[in-house]
Write a protein that holds these residues in place. Structure first.
Motif, short mmCIF file in Angstrom:
data_model
loop_
_atom_site.label_atom_id
_atom_site.label_comp_id
_atom_site.label_asym_id
_atom_site.label_seq_id
_atom_site.Cartn_x
_atom_site.Cartn_y
_atom_site.Cartn_z
N ARG A 126 106.30 65.17 8.03
CA ARG A 126 105.39 65.34 6.90
C ARG A 126 105.32 66.79 6.44
N GLY A 127 105.24 66.94 5.12
CA GLY A 127 105.12 68.26 4.54
C GLY A 127 106.45 68.92 4.23
N THR A 128 107.55 68.33 4.71
CA THR A 128 108.86 68.97 4.49
C THR A 128 109.67 68.26 3.42
N ILE A 129 109.29 67.05 3.05
CA ILE A 129 109.94 66.31 1.97
C ILE A 129 108.85 65.85 1.01
N ALA A 130 109.04 66.14 -0.26
CA ALA A 130 108.01 65.78 -1.24
C ALA A 130 107.96 64.27 -1.43
N ILE A 131 106.74 63.75 -1.45
CA ILE A 131 106.49 62.34 -1.74
C ILE A 131 105.70 62.27 -3.04
N GLU A 132 106.21 61.51 -4.01
CA GLU A 132 105.53 61.39 -5.29
C GLU A 132 105.31 59.92 -5.62
N ASN A 133 104.08 59.59 -5.95
CA ASN A 133 103.73 58.20 -6.29
C ASN A 133 104.18 57.21 -5.22
N GLY A 134 104.04 57.64 -3.97
CA GLY A 134 104.31 56.75 -2.86
C GLY A 134 105.76 56.59 -2.47
N ARG A 135 106.65 57.40 -3.02
CA ARG A 135 108.06 57.32 -2.65
C ARG A 135 108.66 58.71 -2.53
N ILE A 136 109.84 58.80 -1.94
CA ILE A 136 110.49 60.10 -1.75
C ILE A 136 110.95 60.64 -3.10
N ALA A 137 110.56 61.85 -3.41
CA ALA A 137 110.96 62.47 -4.67
C ALA A 137 112.42 62.94 -4.57
N VAL A 138 113.23 62.59 -5.56
CA VAL A 138 114.64 62.99 -5.59
C VAL A 138 115.02 63.38 -7.01
N ASP A 139 116.13 64.15 -7.12
CA ASP A 139 116.68 64.40 -8.45
C ASP A 139 117.62 63.25 -8.81
N ASP A 140 118.32 63.36 -9.92
CA ASP A 140 119.13 62.22 -10.38
C ASP A 140 120.37 61.98 -9.53
N GLN A 141 120.61 62.83 -8.56
CA GLN A 141 121.72 62.63 -7.63
C GLN A 141 121.24 62.36 -6.20
N GLY A 142 119.96 62.13 -6.04
CA GLY A 142 119.44 61.76 -4.74
C GLY A 142 119.08 62.92 -3.83
N ARG A 143 119.07 64.13 -4.34
CA ARG A 143 118.69 65.28 -3.50
C ARG A 143 117.18 65.31 -3.33
N THR A 144 116.71 65.44 -2.10
CA THR A 144 115.29 65.60 -1.84
C THR A 144 114.93 67.08 -1.90
N THR A 145 113.68 67.39 -1.63
CA THR A 145 113.26 68.79 -1.62
C THR A 145 113.66 69.50 -0.33
N ARG A 146 114.34 68.80 0.56
CA ARG A 146 114.80 69.40 1.81
C ARG A 146 116.32 69.57 1.73
N SER A 147 116.83 70.73 2.04
CA SER A 147 118.24 71.03 1.90
C SER A 147 119.12 70.07 2.71
N LEU A 148 120.13 69.53 2.05
CA LEU A 148 121.12 68.63 2.64
C LEU A 148 120.50 67.34 3.20
N VAL A 149 119.34 67.00 2.69
CA VAL A 149 118.74 65.69 2.97
C VAL A 149 118.61 64.96 1.64
N TYR A 150 119.14 63.76 1.59
CA TYR A 150 119.21 62.98 0.36
C TYR A 150 118.53 61.64 0.61
#
Length: 448
Positions: free
Chosen positions: A388-412
């Protein structure tokens, strides 16, 4: 009132069960496929392609079928959607590719794109050959958590690029939604496992089952051991009704009911009530209701809190339920579950209506007798296994860009644990796109 539960297995003969859970939509013959392929206009900038989340070149593969080039047709499908076989069977084509077919604008029947896709992909899988090969091994190793459609699609594309992949899945069998969450008559004959074998045949993919994130391994562990991580953990939580009587015997989650039936060899050992009430309005509710009828339930009523037009189940699915003897009642919200000696006997609902654009349940109550209630009111993403706190969660799901990148480096991440429609084909797209992002990011990081 008799307090004994009226739930039993073996309500129907083995012969009846075999018929009821056989392939609901048999494949096209070669002749049928040729005739249907000739109906395609082979549109330039075809709207069916735009409507497909994975962007399959639909006119291209149909032309292959029309000209007898099944190998080319299959390759065209699978290079965009490696799970094209299961998607051909479970996709809501009526609201995707077939819904966009230009023939519908002429008030004609659309080209049966899904059935043609199945024709080509079945040919490829039956051939026993893998149409893709791996690039030279890169020495990089990626962990994927979740062996559902998103994870499998990601794994195959990464393997094509020469990376090694290890998939960890919490269940005893890989496949995710296709293995545990789809009606048995949509993917019969162990198709989900055959498709996994086909995908893994490219090489470089290892699948470990009964491995749970947060119990057997942490995200930090995976980051330390692998070059990148792709999270395809779906939605493991189930919404509660939050009403009296929810813990009575005879009340269960529809997803558990469907999974139990999928795990049964024949369905004969799956208990079902005589009078079954399904609460919900999505495709899971439809799958549960129809399968309850096909197991031998005498009465199955699907009850939804709002109007039919707001149900997430497609029109085809709703018609399928009614064809199978399911009664659909709308504008009814569950108020309480009543039982005797801890066993369900009935469900009381409030009647509703639309007032000033809002649902209002002020039309009194009614009660349905029931031996079994199947709850299909939605699933939830559970963030507990993540740090918790290391990957952004938005509206109850993992936040990603349009290529599946999360807010944590090299975690998709991709699939149902991320924003978007909860469809198999969308999960496949997410997994495929994330694999390309992983490959690009790893290549950029090392310069090779």
């Amino acid at each position: 009132m008799d307090p004994r539960p009226d739930i039993a297995a073996n309500r129907l003969s083995p012969h009846c069960l075999a018929i009821n859970f056989a392939d609901a939509h048999p494949p096209l013959t070669g002749g049928q496929a040729s005739i249907e392929a000739d109906r395609c206009y082979f549109c330039y900038d075809a709207p069916c392609v735009e409507a497909c989340p994975t962007g399959i070149d639909i006119p291209g593969f149909i032309r292959g079928i029309a000209t007898g080039n099944l190998a080319g047709a299959a390759h065209t499908i699978l290079e965009s959607n490696i799970l094209g076989g299961s998607c051909a069977r479970v996709c809501p084509t009526e609201i995707l590719c077939e819904g966009a077919c230009v023939r519908t604008a002429q008030e004609e029947k659309p080209v049966v794109i899904g059935a043609l896709q199945r024709h080509a992909t079945d040919w490829q899988m039956d051939s026993g050959t893998q149409p893709f090969s791996r690039a030279a091994e890169t020495g990089r190793h990626i962990a994927i958590v979740g062996a559902g459609p998103a994870g499998l699609a990601c794994a195959h594309r990464l393997a094509m690029h020469g990376h090694a992949v290890t998939i960890l899945d919490a269940r005893p069998r890989a496949g995710g939604l296709n293995e545990y969450g789809i009606a048995a008559y949509k993917l019969p004959d162990d198709f989900a496992q055959h498709e996994i074998d086909f995908i893994a045949a490219i090489g470089g993919i290892t699948i470990q089952t009964d491995r749970i994130l947060g119990r057997d391994v942490t995200l930090a562990d995976l980051e330390a051991a692998y070059d990148a991580v792709f999270l395809a953990i779906g939605q493991a939580g189930v919404r509660m009704l939050g009403i009296e009587g929810e813990n009575l015997d005879g009340v269960m989650n529809a997803v558990d009911f469907i999974a139990g039936l999928r795990a049964s060899a024949t369905g004969a050992d799956v208990p079902i009530g005589r009078r079954v009430v399904v609460i919900g309005g999505g495709n899971t509710a439809i799958d549960a209701a129809v399968q309850a009828r096909r197991l031998g339930a005498e009465e199955v009523t699907l009850v939804y809190r709002r109007g039919a037009e707001t149900m997430s189940a497609t029109g085809v699915e709703k018609a399928w339920a009614q064809t199978n003897g399911v009664t659909i009642r709308t504008w009814a919200a569950p108020l309480r579950l009543d039982g005797v000696d801890g066993t369900l006997r009935s469900v009381t609902f409030t009647r509703g209506r639309l007032h000033d654009g809002r649902p209002v349940h002020d039309q009194g109550n009614f009660t349905l007798e029931a031996d079994m209630v199947l709850k299909a009111v939605g699933q939830l993403f559970l963030a507990d296994p993540l740090d918790r706190g290391t990957i952004a969660i938005e509206n109850g799901r993992i936040a990603v860009d349009d290529q599946g990148r999360t807010t944590r480096s090299l975690v998709y991440a991709g699939g149902d644990c991320t924003p978007g429609a909860d469809l198999t084909v969308v999960a496949v797209r997410d997994g495929r796109n994330a694999a390309e992002a992983i490959h690009a990011d790893l290549t950029a990081a090392t310069g090779a």
